[in-house]
Scaffold this motif. Structure first.
Motif, PDB file in Angstrom:
ATOM      1  N   CYS A  93       0.979  -1.373   0.046  1.00 23.24           N
ATOM      2  CA  CYS A  93      -0.299   0.217  -0.036  1.00 23.24           C
ATOM      3  C   CYS A  93       1.160   1.118  -0.027  1.00 23.24           C
ATOM      4  O   CYS A  93       1.700   1.309   0.616  1.00 23.24           O
ATOM      5  CB  CYS A  93      -0.830  -0.200   1.244  1.00 23.24           C
ATOM      6  SG  CYS A  93      -1.918   1.395   1.407  1.00 23.24           S
ATOM      7  N   THR A  95       0.912   3.052   1.789  1.00 23.07           N
ATOM      8  CA  THR A  95       0.927   4.086   3.275  1.00 23.07           C
ATOM      9  C   THR A  95       2.285   3.132   3.532  1.00 23.07           C
ATOM     10  O   THR A  95       3.137   3.737   4.941  1.00 23.07           O
ATOM     11  CB  THR A  95      -0.410   3.811   4.218  1.00 23.07           C
ATOM     12  OG1 THR A  95      -1.508   3.964   3.539  1.00 23.07           O
ATOM     13  CG2 THR A  95      -0.146   4.557   5.222  1.00 23.07           C
ATOM     14  N   HIS A 115       1.041  -3.860   5.490  1.00 20.44           N
ATOM     15  CA  HIS A 115      -0.599  -4.488   6.389  1.00 20.44           C
ATOM     16  C   HIS A 115      -1.437  -4.732   5.754  1.00 20.44           C
ATOM     17  O   HIS A 115      -2.665  -4.491   5.837  1.00 20.44           O
ATOM     18  CB  HIS A 115      -0.765  -3.225   7.115  1.00 20.44           C
ATOM     19  CG  HIS A 115      -1.175  -2.233   6.169  1.00 20.44           C
ATOM     20  ND1 HIS A 115      -0.021  -1.336   5.420  1.00 20.44           N
ATOM     21  CD2 HIS A 115      -2.425  -0.886   5.539  1.00 20.44           C
ATOM     22  CE1 HIS A 115      -0.475  -0.071   4.652  1.00 20.44           C
ATOM     23  NE2 HIS A 115      -1.642   0.450   4.583  1.00 20.44           N
ATOM     24  N   GLU A 116      -0.926  -5.250   4.224  1.00 23.55           N
ATOM     25  CA  GLU A 116      -2.393  -5.784   3.361  1.00 23.55           C
ATOM     26  C   GLU A 116      -1.937  -7.483   2.883  1.00 23.55           C
ATOM     27  O   GLU A 116      -0.570  -7.600   2.519  1.00 23.55           O
ATOM     28  CB  GLU A 116      -2.443  -5.285   1.937  1.00 23.55           C
ATOM     29  CG  GLU A 116      -2.654  -3.080   2.147  1.00 23.55           C
ATOM     30  CD  GLU A 116      -3.404  -2.663   0.562  1.00 23.55           C
ATOM     31  OE1 GLU A 116      -2.808  -4.100  -0.154  1.00 23.55           O
ATOM     32  OE2 GLU A 116      -3.540  -1.704   0.420  1.00 23.55           O
ATOM     33  N   CYS A 228      -6.604  -3.443   2.564  1.00 23.26           N
ATOM     34  CA  CYS A 228      -6.239  -1.894   3.682  1.00 23.26           C
ATOM     35  C   CYS A 228      -6.712  -1.225   2.190  1.00 23.26           C
ATOM     36  O   CYS A 228      -8.280  -0.884   1.846  1.00 23.26           O
ATOM     37  CB  CYS A 228      -5.113  -1.534   3.551  1.00 23.26           C
ATOM     38  SG  CYS A 228      -4.781   0.565   3.998  1.00 23.26           S
TER      39      CYS A 228
HETATM   40 ZN    ZN Z   1      -3.086   1.044   3.587  1.00 23.00          ZN
END
Ligand code: ZN
Ligand code: NAD
Ligand code: AHE
Ligand code: ZN
Length: 429
Positions: A93, A95, A115-116, A228
């Motif tokens: 991502c 982020t 986080h994905e 996400c």
């Molecule tokens: Zn994300």
């Protein structure tokens, strides 16, 4: 590292504890032989591979700003109400890159980003219910404690939010809810967690309330998309602004997040969808997903909000920032419809950045809001998305534009996302 035949495995316990062999058919016969062998091995030997032991594996560790290295790390067993996951697929991502670049005021180093992900439960800690080794799980950075007295899980007076704060404090500090980390490096020094997920690692530990258990048949690469960005875009259209049929929509930024807003708006029956990006390579996919007008701000010599208002009479019903650029957030608000237009901030801006507009924009009826994870409650509302995918009601494959192998692949994924023609690079470990 343990060798068995020509197959090198750092940790064998997970292959017995989880269904991950199913994802690697070539290993099945080797694993069957190993299971037979271990069933007859002395208890002390078998325990070495059992749940409850630290696991040594590979992870991409963010050591400092734009300094990410593949290292061997040790992942401690899960504590009470924690779950250790074997990460199968990770989607990068924007982020993650933002935090690696040092712009995140909460960013910590050294840490394990990511986080994905699509993962499989390797083992569970004391007090965990509803999850067992072998279950497929999407770790969600927005947890859902589901406790009756949590006013965010059960908001009063018909309010709606997914912002359960149960572990937000420790998550933001890069530690588990008990205040400690499960990751150490080769010298035994602590490595921080990230967004309660840390999926740039072959194994990770997360809170049980962050685990969305999905169907046993869910493809783990596709699951990673829903951790996400894609969920966020769909949910921004469906949950946060509740786009209705016949409405008009403008989406600024056509990465996976912006494109999934377009997809979600089209699924709701939006009549006109403006897709805005400085990179014209993004327009083809935007049109495929339902955009009716593709606009490149570089083609105009006036502010983009004026361009969009000029293409309508009074502006657009629903607008979304999916760039993280505060000037774009302003433009999105200012092209929202006079009297009722709503604008949603999705993009994440760097430390110190602030948004502004003339108060007149709000006096004349525009509403400015934002979304985290598209308003989806992780444990109860993410699994149905995978059910929709498996039933053919939700198309997701088009977001995977790049694929890489091994934890090292995360470094290649970062390069790919910078290249401008990548939506999601999925790395399989
Ligand atoms: Zn994300
Ligand atoms: P991405 O980098 O893949 O896509 C961003 C797109 O914006 C690119 O196509 C880029 O060309 C375009 N863009 C950049 N500047 C622009 C400008 N001035 N005008 C028009 N277009 C411009 O990123 P992504 O993964 O799709 O994420 C988008 C944003 O959403 C990021 O800021 C990310 O951090 C954030 N995000 C927020 C949430 C949330 O829950 N709020 C969830 C996921 C991602
Ligand atoms: N750490 C940043 C905030 C970053 C941020 O806003 N994160 C989004 C998710 S981005 C996912 O790709 C979010 O949902 N935030 C809500 C939350 O609780 O973190 C900062 O500014 O401190
Ligand atoms: Zn809660």
């Amino acid at each position: 590292m343990t060798s068995f035949g020509d197959t090198k495995l750092r940790n064998l316990g997970d292959y017995f504890a989880t269904g991950s062999v199913a994802d690697r058919p070539a290993l099945s016969s080797t694993m069957a032989a190993l299971r037979h062998f271990l069933a007859r091995a002395p208890a002390s030997f078998a325990r070495h591979f059992a749940a409850g032991q630290p696991i040594t594996c590979k992870a991409a560790v963010a050591r400092g700003v734009n300094d990410i290295r593949v290292e061997e790390v040790t992942v401690a067993p899960p504590g009470p109400r924690e779950v250790r996951l074997k990460v199968h697929s990770n989607a990068l991502c924007h982020t993650d890159i933002y935090t690696l670049s040092g712009q995140d005021p909460e960013g910590l180093f050294p840490s394990i980003l990511g986080h994905e992900a699509g993962t499989v439960v390797e083992s569970v800690g004391e007090g965990v219910t509803g999850l067992k080794p072998g279950d497929k799980v999407i770790p969600c950075y927005t947890p859902q404690c589901g406790e009756p007295d949590c006013i965010f899980c059960f908001p009063p007076r018909g309010k709606r939010t997914n912002l359960c704060p149960k572990i937000r404090g420790t998550q933001g500090s890069g530690v588990m809810p008990d205040g400690t980390s499960r990751f150490t490096d080769a010298e035994g020094k602590e490595i921080k967690h990230f967004m309660g997920c840390s999926t740039f690692s072959e194994y990770t530990v997360v809170a049980d309330i962050s685990c969305a258990k999905v169907s046993d048949t869910a493809p783990l690469d596709v699951c990673s998309l829903l951790g996400c960005g894609v969920s966020t875009g769909l949910g921004a259209a469906w949950n946060t602004l509740n786009v209705e049929g016949g409405s008009s929509v403008a989406v600024f930024g056509l990465g996976a997040v912006g494109l999934s807003v377009i997809q979600g708006a089209k699924m709701r029956g939006a009549a006109r969808i403006f897709a805005i990006d400085m990179n014209p390579k993004k327009f083809e996919m935007a049109k495929d997903l339902g955009a009716t007008d593709c606009v490149n701000p570089k083609d105009y010599d006036k502010p983009i909000q004026q361009v969009i208002v000029g293409m309508t009479k009074w502006g657009v019903d629903y607008t979304f920032d999916c760039t993280g650029n505060v000037e774009v957030m302003r433009a999105a608000l200012e092209c929202a419809h006079r009297g009722w237009g709503e604008s949603c901030v999705i993009g994440v801006a760097g430390a110190g950045k602030e948004i502004s507009t003339r108060p007149f924009q709000l006096v004349t009826g525009r509403k400015w809001t934002g979304t985290a994870f598209g308003g989806f409650k992780g444990r109860s509302e993410v699994p149905p998305l995978i059910d929709d995918y498996e039933a053919g009601r939700l198309k997701l494959d088009h977001y995977i534009t790049h694929r890489f192998q091994g934890v090292e692949g995360n470094l290649k994924a970062i390069e790919a996302l910078h290249s401008g023609d990548c939506l999601r690079a999925v790395v399989t470990y």
